[in-house]
Scaffold this motif. Structure first.
Motif, short mmCIF file in Angstrom:
data_model
loop_
_atom_site.label_atom_id
_atom_site.label_comp_id
_atom_site.label_asym_id
_atom_site.label_seq_id
_atom_site.Cartn_x
_atom_site.Cartn_y
_atom_site.Cartn_z
N GLN A 134 0.81 -1.21 0.00
CA GLN A 134 0.00 0.00 0.00
C GLN A 134 0.85 1.27 0.00
OE1 GLN A 134 -3.08 -0.06 -0.86
NE2 GLN A 134 -2.83 -2.26 -0.92
N THR A 135 2.10 1.14 0.38
CA THR A 135 2.97 2.32 0.29
C THR A 135 3.09 2.78 -1.16
OG1 THR A 135 4.89 0.85 0.21
CG2 THR A 135 4.34 1.82 2.34
N CYS A 136 2.93 1.87 -2.11
CA CYS A 136 2.98 2.23 -3.54
C CYS A 136 1.86 3.21 -3.87
CB CYS A 136 2.82 0.99 -4.42
SG CYS A 136 4.09 -0.24 -4.18
N ARG A 137 0.74 3.06 -3.23
CA ARG A 137 -0.42 3.89 -3.52
C ARG A 137 -0.26 5.33 -3.03
NH1 ARG A 137 -4.41 1.12 -5.86
NH2 ARG A 137 -4.41 -1.12 -5.58
N LYS A 189 12.33 -5.42 -10.38
CA LYS A 189 13.59 -4.78 -9.96
C LYS A 189 13.33 -3.36 -9.47
CE LYS A 189 18.18 -3.50 -11.53
NZ LYS A 189 19.12 -3.47 -12.65
N SER A 190 12.49 -2.62 -10.18
CA SER A 190 12.17 -1.25 -9.75
C SER A 190 11.46 -1.24 -8.41
CB SER A 190 11.30 -0.56 -10.80
OG SER A 190 12.04 -0.27 -11.95
N ILE A 191 10.58 -2.21 -8.20
CA ILE A 191 9.86 -2.30 -6.92
C ILE A 191 10.86 -2.55 -5.79
CG2 ILE A 191 8.26 -3.70 -5.55
CD1 ILE A 191 6.75 -4.25 -8.23
N LEU A 192 11.74 -3.50 -5.98
CA LEU A 192 12.65 -3.90 -4.91
C LEU A 192 13.84 -2.96 -4.72
CD1 LEU A 192 12.71 -7.75 -5.56
CD2 LEU A 192 11.57 -6.54 -3.67
N GLN A 193 14.35 -2.39 -5.83
CA GLN A 193 15.57 -1.58 -5.74
C GLN A 193 15.33 -0.09 -5.92
OE1 GLN A 193 18.46 -3.21 -8.45
NE2 GLN A 193 18.29 -5.25 -7.58
N MET A 223 12.02 6.87 -7.38
CA MET A 223 11.17 5.95 -6.64
C MET A 223 12.07 5.18 -5.67
SD MET A 223 8.65 2.89 -7.89
CE MET A 223 9.71 1.46 -7.75
N PRO A 224 11.76 5.22 -4.38
CA PRO A 224 12.60 4.49 -3.43
C PRO A 224 12.35 2.99 -3.51
CG PRO A 224 10.74 5.47 -2.30
CD PRO A 224 10.68 5.95 -3.72
N ALA A 225 13.31 2.24 -3.02
CA ALA A 225 13.14 0.79 -2.92
C ALA A 225 12.02 0.50 -1.93
CB ALA A 225 14.44 0.16 -2.44
N ASN A 226 11.32 -0.59 -2.16
CA ASN A 226 10.22 -0.99 -1.26
C ASN A 226 10.62 -2.21 -0.47
OD1 ASN A 226 7.68 0.70 -2.01
ND2 ASN A 226 8.74 0.26 -3.93
#
Length: 103
Positions: A30-33, A66-70, A81-84
């Motif tokens: 949910q941080t993505c939102r 990769k974008s989500i994690l890194q 966009m920060p790493a999640n």
């Protein structure tokens, strides 16, 4: 506050039923939102815009994951966009969910 949680939960359930066989984002995603919406640009691009941009890319799932994690920078503008901090399998499932928005 409770009614907003119920409304959000209902929205997630309806989205998962109507958009794809892949589940909607989990609570840890949910941080993505905070920066992304399904249909509209917020701080970052809309999830549908991301899916559309990777539509014909055979490496789309790996790149999104990769974008989500890194994290990433420069793909969609100057705001990074920060790493999640989510599990690898959740990032994989979420990347599938994003790409399912092309259907």
């Amino acid at each position: 506050m409770m009614s907003s949680r119920v409304s959000f939960s209902l929205a997630v359930v309806l989205a998962s039923m109507s958009l794809s066989v892949w589940a909607a984002p989990s609570a840890s995603e949910q941080t993505c939102r905070a920066c992304h919406d399904i249909n509209n640009k917020k701080v970052g691009p809309a999830f549908r815009e991301i899916a559309a941009s990777y539509r014909n890319d055979p490496d789309a799932l790996a790149k999104i994951k990769k974008s989500i994690l890194q994290g990433s920078q420069g793909k969609w503008g100057s705001i990074p966009m920060p790493a999640n901090a989510i599990a690898d399998d959740e990032a994989d499932r979420f990347a599938h969910w994003v790409m399912s928005l092309n259907k």
